[in-house]
Design an enzyme around this catalytic site. Structure first.
Site, short mmCIF file in Angstrom:
data_model
loop_
_atom_site.label_atom_id
_atom_site.label_comp_id
_atom_site.label_asym_id
_atom_site.label_seq_id
_atom_site.Cartn_x
_atom_site.Cartn_y
_atom_site.Cartn_z
N ASP A 1 -4.30 -13.01 -8.52
CA ASP A 1 -5.16 -11.90 -8.08
C ASP A 1 -4.43 -10.94 -7.16
OD1 ASP A 1 -8.23 -13.85 -7.86
OD2 ASP A 1 -7.08 -13.08 -9.55
N ILE B 1 -0.38 -16.58 -15.38
CA ILE B 1 -1.76 -17.08 -15.50
C ILE B 1 -2.56 -16.35 -16.58
CG2 ILE B 1 -3.93 -17.51 -14.28
CD1 ILE B 1 -1.64 -19.19 -13.18
N ARG C 1 -9.87 -15.26 -21.72
CA ARG C 1 -10.70 -16.09 -20.84
C ARG C 1 -11.44 -17.20 -21.60
NH1 ARG C 1 -11.27 -12.97 -16.12
NH2 ARG C 1 -11.57 -14.92 -15.00
N PRO C 2 -10.72 -18.07 -22.31
CA PRO C 2 -11.39 -19.15 -23.05
C PRO C 2 -12.11 -20.11 -22.09
CG PRO C 2 -9.03 -19.51 -23.00
CD PRO C 2 -9.26 -18.17 -22.39
N ILE C 3 -13.02 -20.91 -22.63
CA ILE C 3 -13.72 -21.91 -21.79
C ILE C 3 -13.58 -23.31 -22.38
CG2 ILE C 3 -15.40 -20.29 -20.79
CD1 ILE C 3 -17.43 -21.30 -22.91
N ASP C 4 -12.54 -23.50 -23.19
CA ASP C 4 -12.35 -24.81 -23.84
C ASP C 4 -12.21 -25.95 -22.83
OD1 ASP C 4 -9.87 -23.29 -23.35
OD2 ASP C 4 -8.87 -25.11 -24.02
N LEU C 5 -11.57 -25.68 -21.68
CA LEU C 5 -11.39 -26.74 -20.68
C LEU C 5 -12.74 -27.13 -20.06
CD1 LEU C 5 -8.17 -25.40 -18.90
CD2 LEU C 5 -8.31 -27.12 -20.71
N ARG D 1 -16.69 -4.40 -7.88
CA ARG D 1 -17.00 -5.81 -8.13
C ARG D 1 -16.46 -6.70 -7.02
NH1 ARG D 1 -14.13 -7.90 -12.50
NH2 ARG D 1 -15.08 -9.82 -11.74
N ARG E 1 -18.86 -12.18 -16.42
CA ARG E 1 -18.43 -13.27 -17.26
C ARG E 1 -18.28 -14.59 -16.49
NH1 ARG E 1 -14.33 -15.54 -16.86
NH2 ARG E 1 -14.43 -16.42 -18.95
N CYS F 1 -12.33 -10.49 -21.02
CA CYS F 1 -12.50 -9.38 -20.09
C CYS F 1 -11.18 -8.60 -20.09
CB CYS F 1 -12.85 -9.89 -18.70
SG CYS F 1 -11.44 -10.59 -17.86
N LYS G 1 -15.64 -13.32 -2.59
CA LYS G 1 -16.38 -13.20 -3.86
C LYS G 1 -16.27 -14.52 -4.63
CE LYS G 1 -14.34 -11.10 -7.46
NZ LYS G 1 -14.26 -11.99 -8.63
N ASN G 2 -15.07 -15.08 -4.69
CA ASN G 2 -14.86 -16.24 -5.55
C ASN G 2 -15.33 -17.56 -4.93
OD1 ASN G 2 -13.93 -14.41 -7.34
ND2 ASN G 2 -11.77 -14.94 -7.12
#
Ligand code: EPZ
Length: 418
Positions: free
Chosen positions: A306, A328, A121-125, A398, A92, A116, A22-23
């Site tokens: 995971d 994590i 789950r920030p996206i600052d990076l 999923r 997401r 989620c 999936k990933n």
């Protein structure tokens, strides 16, 4: 409400061919937006997240055909560079379309993905790195308005944390950028190298992906290609855990065994006998598992976050005490209360969970709180006495293809009831 009904204590045996990752599939599907030619993608898993990614491709103007586990994608007519809130909230991790859209169109408008079940789950990076590549980003009303007025400009970037998604977004954006990008402290997960291999098959020039420092030399355009996605390392390990808790024996086929090196010590510590070649593995479980000891999640090549929940399900029925440290994600213990309702002995203090193995688990009605937590409940139900009902299957669907059919074929008494 749809549920899985599992009658536990059946020994599992047989063989399972591992589905596509999936990933890997998700960022590669996003990358096809950048290809001005047909892409044939093999080994794509049948998952709701993949359907969500295909829906986004169609919304962007791509033409897609599906033939079993092959996707045939033509992105020559990409005409849209915005992704609606509805589509973004379906999945997401659609944030990975940001880098691809910027590379292809120079623009991107999408809603911030939000958190989620497992964390904020920030996206600052992601945003900081893209800004260092010359992208102008305005964050307003929960949306990202991104433009690259002078195109993507190569630069040397260092990530404060080896974020998988941020690494993928930089690779995608820089692939069609001007000049060289060097990405330091990049994620090393196998899916990163698989994405680079795909992009390079389409004419990109990406070097040393999978190591901590990735070099991307921008090219003018990408052509199509035929490519096979790697198989899913977390799914492979999940089926191993199903064998482990049922004193079973299983052949796990068609996946790069080296990708699960970080979790093999857990299985051998628990007393499982493992033999393997490059792409296939045989596991034989002991009558009773021993505790896996201490499990600390880390970025690859450390123990994968995971697999924390599935490994905890194993520890619940092992002899002895196990200690889990989830480094994590900040809220990745949603499976704990559900496992405790099945008789598990677990105490959580912040990022640490202490698991005292018990002699048996008992059936209960349990609710999946996230994808891998749902997998943990399936594993626990296979070891439990009696009939367990597992709800909220949307989380499980999923990431796990045909889970009940596969487990039934391996000897589990499991069925899906609507
Ligand atoms: C990917 O998520 C995977 N998802 C996750 O798998 C996996 O758990 C995760 O990598 C870690 O291996 C996909 O590949 C689709 P990250 P991603 O960015 O990219 C923080 C599953 O079960 N962070 O490496 O979102 C973040 O909060 C899913 O298949 C920032 O602070 O993971 C987290 O604590 C779940 N700022 C840590 O880094 C950022 O800008 C790791 O996140 C980005 C991340």
């Amino acid at each position: 409400m749809e549920k899985l009904v599992v009658n536990g204590k059946r020994k599992l045996s047989g063989e399972i061919r591992v589905q596509g990752s999936k990933n890997s599939t998700l960022p590669i599907i996003a990358a096809t937006v950048m290809c001005e030619g047909e892409v044939v993608l093999h080994n794509c898993p049948e998952l709701t997240d993949v359907v969500a990614a295909v829906n986004i491709l169609e919304h962007l103007g791509c033409k897609i055909r599906k033939e079993k586990d092959t996707l045939i994608i033509n992105s020559s007519a990409v005409s849209v560079s915005e992704i609606s809130e509805t589509l973004m909230h379906e999945m997401r991790s659609s944030i990975v379309f940001l880098g691809a859209l910027l590379a292809r169109t120079g623009n991107a408008e999408l809603s911030t993905p939000g958190g989620c079940e497992i964390g904020v789950r920030p996206i600052d990076l992601h945003l900081r790195a893209l800004r260092e590549l010359g992208v102008k980003i305005k964050e307003e009303n929960g949306k990202l308005f991104c433009t690259a007025p002078n195109g993507i400009t190569g630069n040397e970037i260092s990530l404060a944390f080896p974020s998988v998604g941020a690494t993928e977004n930089v690779m995608l954006a820089a692939t069609l950028g001007k000049g060289r990008t060097i990405l330091n402290n990049a994620a090393r997960e196998p899916e990163i190298k698989n994405l680079a291999d795909f992009l390079n098959s389409c004419g990109a020039r990406i070097f040393s992906a999978g190591e901590g420092r990735i070099i991307i030399d921008g090219v003018k355009k990408l052509h199509g290609c035929e490519f096979t996605v790697i198989s899913d390392r977390i799914v492979a390990a999940t089926y191993m855990a199903c064998a482990a808790v049922t004193s079973g024996e299983m052949d796990i086929l068609n996946f790069p065994v080296s990708h699960i090196s970080p979790v093999l010590p857990i299985f051998t510590s628990c007393g499982c006998r493992i033999t393997a070649d490059e792409n296939n593995l045989h596991i034989r479980a002991p009558k009773k598992l021993r505790s896996p000891g201490t499990v600390r999640t880390m970025p690859y090549p450390g123990f994968p976050t995971d697999f924390q929940a599935p490994a905890m399900a194993m520890a619940c029925v092992a002899d002895g005490t196990a200690i889990f440290i989830e480094t994590i994600f900040e809220s990745r213990y949603k499976h704990v209360p559900e496992l405790k309702r099945m008789g598990a002995n677990i105490s959580v203090e912040g990022a640490v969970a202490v698991v005292q193995g018990v002699s048996k688990l008992t059936s209960a009605n349990v609710y999946a709180g996230d994808l891998r937590g749902g997998a943990a409940l399936i594993i626990a139900s296979l070891a439990a006495e009696g009939e367990t009902n597992i709800y909220n299957l949307k989380h499980i669907d999923r990431g796990y293809e045909n889970i009940e059919e596969n487990l039934a074929r391996l000897g589990a008494e499991i069925k899906r009831e609507v």
